[in-house]
Scaffold this motif. Structure first.
Motif, PDB file in Angstrom:
ATOM      1  N   UNK A 187     -34.713  23.036   0.134  1.00 50.40           N
ATOM      2  CA  UNK A 187     -35.176  22.604  -1.195  1.00 50.40           C
ATOM      3  C   UNK A 187     -35.294  23.803  -2.123  1.00 50.40           C
ATOM      4  N   UNK A 188     -35.844  24.922  -1.569  1.00 49.08           N
ATOM      5  CA  UNK A 188     -35.981  26.140  -2.378  1.00 49.08           C
ATOM      6  C   UNK A 188     -34.616  26.641  -2.844  1.00 49.08           C
ATOM      7  N   UNK A 189     -33.643  26.647  -1.879  1.00 53.25           N
ATOM      8  CA  UNK A 189     -32.298  27.112  -2.240  1.00 53.25           C
ATOM      9  C   UNK A 189     -31.655  26.192  -3.268  1.00 53.25           C
ATOM     10  N   UNK A 190     -31.840  24.866  -3.051  1.00 52.19           N
ATOM     11  CA  UNK A 190     -31.279  23.905  -4.009  1.00 52.19           C
ATOM     12  C   UNK A 190     -31.927  24.083  -5.369  1.00 52.19           C
ATOM     13  N   UNK A 191     -33.275  24.275  -5.360  1.00 55.76           N
ATOM     14  CA  UNK A 191     -33.993  24.488  -6.624  1.00 55.76           C
ATOM     15  C   UNK A 191     -33.507  25.753  -7.310  1.00 55.76           C
ATOM     16  N   UNK A 192     -33.316  26.818  -6.492  1.00 58.06           N
ATOM     17  CA  UNK A 192     -32.843  28.085  -7.054  1.00 58.06           C
ATOM     18  C   UNK A 192     -31.454  27.923  -7.653  1.00 58.06           C
ATOM     19  N   UNK A 193     -30.570  27.230  -6.884  1.00 54.90           N
ATOM     20  CA  UNK A 193     -29.206  26.999  -7.384  1.00 54.90           C
ATOM     21  C   UNK A 193     -29.254  26.165  -8.655  1.00 54.90           C
ATOM     22  N   UNK A 194     -30.138  25.143  -8.648  1.00 52.50           N
ATOM     23  CA  UNK A 194     -30.267  24.286  -9.830  1.00 52.50           C
ATOM     24  C   UNK A 194     -30.750  25.084 -11.028  1.00 52.50           C
ATOM     25  N   UNK A 195     -31.764  25.942 -10.792  1.00 57.07           N
ATOM     26  CA  UNK A 195     -32.286  26.768 -11.889  1.00 57.07           C
ATOM     27  C   UNK A 195     -31.220  27.728 -12.398  1.00 57.07           C
ATOM     28  N   UNK A 196     -30.471  28.345 -11.448  1.00 58.28           N
ATOM     29  CA  UNK A 196     -29.408  29.265 -11.862  1.00 58.28           C
ATOM     30  C   UNK A 196     -28.322  28.519 -12.630  1.00 58.28           C
ATOM     31  N   UNK A 197     -27.979  27.316 -12.140  1.00 54.64           N
ATOM     32  CA  UNK A 197     -26.965  26.514 -12.840  1.00 54.64           C
ATOM     33  C   UNK A 197     -27.453  26.125 -14.222  1.00 54.64           C
ATOM     34  N   UNK A 198     -28.748  25.746 -14.291  1.00 56.36           N
ATOM     35  CA  UNK A 198     -29.322  25.383 -15.584  1.00 56.36           C
ATOM     36  C   UNK A 198     -29.300  26.572 -16.534  1.00 56.36           C
ATOM     37  N   UNK A 199     -29.634  27.777 -15.966  1.00 51.29           N
ATOM     38  CA  UNK A 199     -29.633  28.991 -16.797  1.00 51.29           C
ATOM     39  C   UNK A 199     -28.216  29.296 -17.280  1.00 51.29           C
ATOM     40  N   UNK A 200     -27.226  29.186 -16.346  1.00 60.45           N
ATOM     41  CA  UNK A 200     -25.839  29.434 -16.751  1.00 60.45           C
ATOM     42  C   UNK A 200     -25.392  28.422 -17.795  1.00 60.45           C
ATOM     43  N   UNK A 201     -25.820  27.156 -17.598  1.00 62.31           N
ATOM     44  CA  UNK A 201     -25.459  26.123 -18.568  1.00 62.31           C
ATOM     45  C   UNK A 201     -26.061  26.426 -19.936  1.00 62.31           C
ATOM     46  N   UNK A 202     -27.362  26.831 -19.929  1.00 63.03           N
ATOM     47  CA  UNK A 202     -28.020  27.150 -21.200  1.00 63.03           C
ATOM     48  C   UNK A 202     -27.353  28.350 -21.868  1.00 63.03           C
ATOM     49  N   UNK A 203     -27.037  29.391 -21.035  1.00 64.96           N
ATOM     50  CA  UNK A 203     -26.353  30.564 -21.594  1.00 64.96           C
ATOM     51  C   UNK A 203     -24.990  30.174 -22.146  1.00 64.96           C
ATOM     52  N   UNK A 204     -24.283  29.316 -21.375  1.00 66.80           N
ATOM     53  CA  UNK A 204     -22.967  28.869 -21.827  1.00 66.80           C
ATOM     54  C   UNK A 204     -23.085  28.076 -23.123  1.00 66.80           C
ATOM     55  N   UNK A 205     -24.135  27.237 -23.194  1.00 62.22           N
ATOM     56  CA  UNK A 205     -24.354  26.441 -24.399  1.00 62.22           C
ATOM     57  C   UNK A 205     -24.648  27.349 -25.593  1.00 62.22           C
ATOM     58  N   UNK A 206     -25.471  28.392 -25.342  1.00 61.56           N
ATOM     59  CA  UNK A 206     -25.783  29.347 -26.416  1.00 61.56           C
ATOM     60  C   UNK A 206     -24.518  30.070 -26.869  1.00 61.56           C
ATOM     61  N   UNK A 207     -23.697  30.505 -25.874  1.00 61.48           N
ATOM     62  CA  UNK A 207     -22.453  31.199 -26.217  1.00 61.48           C
ATOM     63  C   UNK A 207     -21.498  30.289 -26.973  1.00 61.48           C
ATOM     64  N   UNK A 208     -21.439  29.009 -26.528  1.00 66.18           N
ATOM     65  CA  UNK A 208     -20.572  28.066 -27.236  1.00 66.18           C
ATOM     66  C   UNK A 208     -21.018  27.906 -28.683  1.00 66.18           C
ATOM     67  N   UNK A 209     -22.349  27.775 -28.864  1.00 69.13           N
ATOM     68  CA  UNK A 209     -22.866  27.627 -30.224  1.00 69.13           C
ATOM     69  C   UNK A 209     -22.583  28.880 -31.049  1.00 69.13           C
ATOM     70  N   UNK A 210     -22.798  30.049 -30.388  1.00 69.02           N
ATOM     71  CA  UNK A 210     -22.546  31.307 -31.084  1.00 69.02           C
ATOM     72  C   UNK A 210     -21.072  31.426 -31.465  1.00 69.02           C
ATOM     73  N   UNK A 211     -20.201  31.090 -30.479  1.00 70.52           N
ATOM     74  CA  UNK A 211     -18.769  31.155 -30.757  1.00 70.52           C
ATOM     75  C   UNK A 211     -18.366  30.159 -31.837  1.00 70.52           C
ATOM     76  N   UNK A 212     -19.002  28.972 -31.768  1.00 72.97           N
ATOM     77  CA  UNK A 212     -18.695  27.955 -32.781  1.00 72.97           C
ATOM     78  C   UNK A 212     -19.134  28.419 -34.163  1.00 72.97           C
ATOM     79  N   UNK A 213     -20.349  29.020 -34.210  1.00 68.02           N
ATOM     80  CA  UNK A 213     -20.828  29.543 -35.492  1.00 68.02           C
ATOM     81  C   UNK A 213     -19.909  30.644 -36.006  1.00 68.02           C
ATOM     82  N   UNK A 214     -19.486  31.525 -35.057  1.00 66.24           N
ATOM     83  CA  UNK A 214     -18.569  32.596 -35.461  1.00 66.24           C
ATOM     84  C   UNK A 214     -17.246  32.028 -35.959  1.00 66.24           C
ATOM     85  N   UNK A 215     -16.792  30.968 -35.253  1.00 67.05           N
ATOM     86  CA  UNK A 215     -15.531  30.353 -35.653  1.00 67.05           C
ATOM     87  C   UNK A 215     -15.659  29.736 -37.038  1.00 67.05           C
TER      88      UNK A 215
END
Length: 489
Positions: A187-215
């Motif tokens: 459960x801890x590993x799954x939670x950690x993976x989920x949190x890391x995936x969520x963090x990567x998703x949030x970072x990706x979302x931020x980058x997408x927004x940033x790239x979109x704004x730049x575009x």
């Protein structure tokens, strides 16, 4: 000597103190305390006893506790006896029923010779059929029952059974605990993976927004890089550049009579001999320059409206290079860094990275460029022709014929590309800008380099030259005129 009296002769007082200063314990009263401690050394004196009332009370409480313990033992014994009696009654009842059954079996066997299986057979007949093949099992079964009955009545055996059951339960609990730890780790590993995936998703979302704004930002640029149909009714009014060897940005409003300045808090002084490129309505790109015999490699993006800046990745020491925006990349051509060169590169606005592209076929500085379709037209002070750079194929072709060693201005409007060569004006004659014709041999321009980039306001192109005058070019009449001198307040 009476142990209930003071150690000292003829003293009848109670011994309130005890001393361990000799091989024997010495007890004495309070009256002889001073006398005792005056004799010898190493006295270890303490009270002979504590508060007698409290001690008596505690003793009485202890008697009550003993009675309570006795009562609890009696109750437990009575409970155990009751359970043993109940178990014994159950056992005796079983023996009585079994005895009656066996007696009936004996009588039945005397009467009948054969017994067969059928649904209506009675208990007696079932017993006979069950043990008919091995009657010795009757006693064996009873012996097993005897052992079970005795064990049920044997407290020691019951304790052993209970201990075995407790041991088994402990082993099961230990196994369950280990399994739980494993599940918890999963459960801890799954939670950690989920949190890391969520963090990567949030970072990706931020980058997408940033790239979109730049575009969006890069898609809304003005000036040299607009297609003609996009700027047909353009009303761009401002040109920005930095004063030589300062942190002062000058804002020139082509529709006003005075200009303004703003001093940034930058990590270095900038130069007017830099490469400038407008990338949005309020932002411009700055690269390189030359200050007091020092070449710069700095890259910035300035927000002139909000008076902010972003320092970007550096590239090469350089000055006076051409600079044009196409999609999300800014293309830089040639320049000077102690010597003329044709090195060229592109800067990505989204990734903040530089990459080299094919060098100019000839070296030059004081270069200017503009975007036409998917190509870039480049001209410069030392060039005897212009170059047309193919962005997709990363190569150049020669276009037009011009006089080398004179300042040139490249601009466009109403489907035409214009190249000013000192006092001369050349105009493109084909849509692909591969041919130019001399349109005017004298337009009234001095042999000065351009201070920044060109902007369009309605039917006029505006630019600032090194004599610090603001000029405008009428796209209809092809006439150049001085608007005014730059006046910073």
């Amino acid at each position: 000597m009476n142990i209930n009296l003071c150690f000292y002769p003829q003293c009848l007082n109670s011994p309130e103190f005890i001393c361990f200063c000799s091989d024997k314990e010495t007890i004495f009263c309070e009256d002889h305390l001073s006398l005792h401690i005056s004799e010898g050394y190493n006295h270890k004196i303490k009270k002979n006893f504590g508060n007698r009332k409290i001690f008596i009370t505690q003793c009485k409480l202890s008697l009550s506790k003993l009675k309570s313990i006795r009562d609890n033992i009696n109750k437990k014994v009575n409970d155990c006896i009751k359970k043993i009696i109940e178990q014994a009654k159950f056992n005796f009842e079983y023996l009585r029923r079994k005895e009656l059954l066996i007696m009936k079996v004996i009588e039945a066997l005397k009467i009948k010779k054969k017994f067969c299986n059928n649904q209506d057979e009675r208990e007696c007949e079932k017993f006979i059929i069950k043990y008919s093949r091995s009657p010795e099992n009757i006693c064996q079964k009873l012996q097993e029952k005897e052992v079970a009955f005795i064990e049920n009545l044997d407290i020691g055996c019951m304790k052993n059974d209970l201990e075995l059951k407790i041991k088994g339960l402990k082993e099961e609990i230990s196994e369950l605990r280990d399994n739980f730890r494993g599940i918890n780790n999963e459960i801890f590993n799954i939670t950690k993976i989920t949190e890391e995936s969520q963090k990567r998703f949030e970072d990706h979302e931020i980058n997408l927004k940033k790239n979109y704004d730049n575009l969006l930002d890069t898609q809304s640029y003005l000036g040299l890089n607009y297609e003609d149909e996009c700027i047909e009714n353009s009303n761009d009014t401002k040109i920005w550049y930095f004063q030589y060897n300062t942190m002062t940005m000058v804002t020139v409003n082509v529709t006003a009579q005075v200009d303004s300045a703003y001093i940034f808090n930058l990590p270095q002084k900038l130069s007017s001999n830099a490469s400038y490129c407008k990338i949005s309505k309020n932002k411009f790109f700055y690269y390189s320059g030359y200050n007091e015999k020092v070449y710069l490699d700095s890259t910035y993006i300035f927000d002139a409206e909000n008076k902010t800046y972003e320092k970007k990745a550096s590239w090469k020491l350089n000055q006076l290079a051409a600079c044009s925006l196409y999609k999300r990349n800014i293309y830089v051509f040639g320049g000077c860094n102690n010597k003329l060169h044709g090195e060229s590169g592109k800067y990505n606005l989204v990734s903040d990275t530089w990459n080299e592209i094919a060098s100019l076929p000839a070296v030059s500085h004081h270069n200017l460029s503009l975007v036409i379709d998917k190509h870039i037209i480049i001209s410069g002070f030392h060039l005897s022709s212009a170059f047309k750079y193919n962005i997709k194929n990363n190569n150049y072709i020669y276009v037009g014929s011009f006089t080398p060693n004179c300042h040139k201005i490249v601009c466009k409007g109403k489907g035409k590309v214009f190249i000013f060569e000192n006092n001369k004006l050349h105009e493109s004659t084909t849509k692909d800008c591969t041919n130019f014709v001399l349109l005017k041999s004298a337009v009234g321009l001095p042999d000065k380099f351009i201070q920044s980039y060109t902007i369009r306001n309605e039917d006029y192109l505006y630019f600032i030259l090194g004599d610090m005058n603001l000029y405008r070019f009428n796209l209809n009449s092809k006439v150049v005129s001085i608007v005014r001198n730059i006046h910073v307040v």
